[in-house]
Design a protein around this motif. Sequence first.
Motif, short mmCIF file in Angstrom:
data_model
loop_
_atom_site.label_atom_id
_atom_site.label_comp_id
_atom_site.label_asym_id
_atom_site.label_seq_id
_atom_site.Cartn_x
_atom_site.Cartn_y
_atom_site.Cartn_z
N ALA A 298 -35.34 -51.15 10.84
CA ALA A 298 -34.00 -51.67 11.05
C ALA A 298 -34.00 -53.16 11.41
CB ALA A 298 -33.29 -50.88 12.14
N ARG A 299 -34.97 -53.63 12.17
CA ARG A 299 -34.95 -55.04 12.56
C ARG A 299 -35.11 -55.98 11.36
NH1 ARG A 299 -40.41 -57.39 14.53
NH2 ARG A 299 -41.82 -56.11 13.34
N GLY A 300 -35.57 -55.44 10.24
CA GLY A 300 -35.69 -56.23 9.02
C GLY A 300 -34.49 -56.03 8.09
N ASN A 301 -33.37 -55.55 8.63
CA ASN A 301 -32.15 -55.29 7.86
C ASN A 301 -32.34 -54.20 6.80
OD1 ASN A 301 -30.52 -57.21 9.23
ND2 ASN A 301 -31.54 -58.82 8.09
N TRP A 302 -33.03 -53.15 7.19
CA TRP A 302 -33.18 -51.98 6.34
C TRP A 302 -32.18 -50.93 6.81
CZ3 TRP A 302 -36.65 -50.42 2.39
CH2 TRP A 302 -37.50 -51.44 1.94
N ILE A 303 -31.56 -50.28 5.84
CA ILE A 303 -30.55 -49.26 6.11
C ILE A 303 -30.97 -47.97 5.39
CG2 ILE A 303 -28.98 -49.69 4.18
CD1 ILE A 303 -27.63 -49.67 7.65
N GLN A 304 -30.49 -46.84 5.87
CA GLN A 304 -30.82 -45.56 5.23
C GLN A 304 -29.55 -44.73 5.09
OE1 GLN A 304 -33.05 -42.47 7.48
NE2 GLN A 304 -34.50 -42.58 5.79
N THR A 305 -29.45 -44.02 3.99
CA THR A 305 -28.33 -43.10 3.83
C THR A 305 -28.52 -41.97 4.83
OG1 THR A 305 -29.49 -41.95 2.04
CG2 THR A 305 -27.92 -43.65 1.39
N LYS A 306 -27.42 -41.50 5.44
CA LYS A 306 -27.52 -40.45 6.45
C LYS A 306 -27.73 -39.08 5.83
CE LYS A 306 -24.98 -42.17 10.43
NZ LYS A 306 -23.80 -41.99 11.27
N GLU A 307 -27.07 -38.83 4.75
CA GLU A 307 -27.14 -37.54 4.07
C GLU A 307 -27.58 -37.78 2.63
OE1 GLU A 307 -26.59 -34.63 5.57
OE2 GLU A 307 -26.10 -35.64 7.44
N PRO A 308 -28.24 -36.81 2.04
CA PRO A 308 -28.68 -36.98 0.65
C PRO A 308 -27.56 -37.34 -0.33
CG PRO A 308 -29.79 -35.12 1.62
CD PRO A 308 -28.75 -35.58 2.61
N ASP A 309 -26.36 -36.86 -0.10
CA ASP A 309 -25.24 -37.15 -1.00
C ASP A 309 -24.23 -38.08 -0.35
OD1 ASP A 309 -26.16 -35.60 -3.18
OD2 ASP A 309 -25.43 -33.78 -2.19
N ALA A 310 -24.69 -38.97 0.52
CA ALA A 310 -23.79 -39.83 1.30
C ALA A 310 -22.97 -40.77 0.43
CB ALA A 310 -24.59 -40.63 2.32
N ILE A 311 -23.54 -41.23 -0.67
CA ILE A 311 -22.84 -42.16 -1.57
C ILE A 311 -23.13 -41.77 -3.00
CG2 ILE A 311 -22.85 -44.06 0.10
CD1 ILE A 311 -25.18 -45.29 -1.50
N SER A 312 -22.38 -42.33 -3.91
CA SER A 312 -22.59 -42.02 -5.33
C SER A 312 -23.92 -42.60 -5.82
CB SER A 312 -21.44 -42.58 -6.18
OG SER A 312 -21.55 -44.00 -6.27
N ASP A 313 -24.44 -41.99 -6.86
CA ASP A 313 -25.68 -42.50 -7.44
C ASP A 313 -25.52 -43.93 -7.93
OD1 ASP A 313 -26.74 -40.02 -6.91
OD2 ASP A 313 -27.04 -39.45 -9.02
N GLU A 314 -24.36 -44.25 -8.49
CA GLU A 314 -24.13 -45.61 -8.99
C GLU A 314 -24.13 -46.63 -7.85
OE1 GLU A 314 -24.30 -46.64 -12.17
OE2 GLU A 314 -24.83 -44.53 -12.45
N ASP A 315 -23.49 -46.30 -6.74
CA ASP A 315 -23.51 -47.20 -5.58
C ASP A 315 -24.94 -47.36 -5.05
OD1 ASP A 315 -20.80 -47.70 -5.70
OD2 ASP A 315 -20.29 -46.26 -4.11
N LEU A 316 -25.67 -46.25 -4.99
CA LEU A 316 -27.04 -46.31 -4.50
C LEU A 316 -27.90 -47.18 -5.42
CD1 LEU A 316 -29.11 -45.53 -2.42
CD2 LEU A 316 -29.44 -43.37 -3.63
N LYS A 317 -27.72 -47.05 -6.72
CA LYS A 317 -28.45 -47.91 -7.66
C LYS A 317 -28.12 -49.38 -7.44
CE LYS A 317 -28.90 -44.46 -11.33
NZ LYS A 317 -28.47 -44.06 -12.69
N ASP A 318 -26.87 -49.67 -7.18
CA ASP A 318 -26.48 -51.06 -6.90
C ASP A 318 -27.19 -51.58 -5.65
OD1 ASP A 318 -24.81 -51.20 -9.11
OD2 ASP A 318 -22.98 -50.83 -7.95
N TYR A 319 -27.24 -50.78 -4.61
CA TYR A 319 -27.93 -51.19 -3.38
C TYR A 319 -29.42 -51.37 -3.60
CZ TYR A 319 -23.66 -50.24 -0.71
OH TYR A 319 -22.38 -50.26 -0.22
N ILE A 320 -30.03 -50.48 -4.37
CA ILE A 320 -31.46 -50.60 -4.67
C ILE A 320 -31.70 -51.88 -5.47
CG2 ILE A 320 -33.38 -49.61 -5.98
CD1 ILE A 320 -32.19 -46.82 -5.22
N GLN A 321 -30.84 -52.17 -6.44
CA GLN A 321 -30.96 -53.40 -7.24
C GLN A 321 -30.84 -54.63 -6.35
OE1 GLN A 321 -31.53 -53.89 -10.61
NE2 GLN A 321 -31.39 -56.09 -10.34
N GLN A 322 -29.90 -54.62 -5.42
CA GLN A 322 -29.75 -55.75 -4.51
C GLN A 322 -30.99 -55.91 -3.62
OE1 GLN A 322 -26.02 -55.69 -2.28
NE2 GLN A 322 -25.00 -54.77 -4.04
N SER A 323 -31.55 -54.81 -3.16
CA SER A 323 -32.76 -54.85 -2.34
C SER A 323 -33.90 -55.46 -3.15
CB SER A 323 -33.13 -53.44 -1.88
OG SER A 323 -34.32 -53.44 -1.13
#
Length: 125
Positions: free
Chosen positions: A75-100
């Motif tokens: 977390a101190r390095g600005n890392w975030i985690q989804t709380k639940e396996p289906d917390a967000i859409s796959d498309e949103d998750l792909k966008d976040y992974i791409q940004q990372s």
Amino acid sequence: MTRDEFDVYCCHLKATTHIVQWGDASVWKVGGKVFAIAPATTTAADNVQVSFKCSPSLYDILQELDSFHPAPYLARGNWIQTKEPDAISDEDLKDYIQQSYQIIVAKLTKAQRKELGLDSLNETK
């Protein structure tokens, strides 16, 4: 997103490497630096919680939402985690992974980016 889908998506980002470590977590790197992690699951078909790096401002926003929490140990390095396996859409998750991925690529030296063929941050394999 299942772990298999996570791995397939990350595999298509240019110059990535994959390693299984930390208790069977699926760890994706670019230039030797981690940009996304999916923890071990019961089966590869199970949806997973995913951790990824984000900008400080996005981190501040996401940690306030019910779908996310600071990633354990990162977390101190600005890392975030989804709380639940289906917390967000796959498309949103792909966008976040791409940004990372793009954040990590931007932190590589110019020589590393050139060596990896990453002169443009939006390239895929």
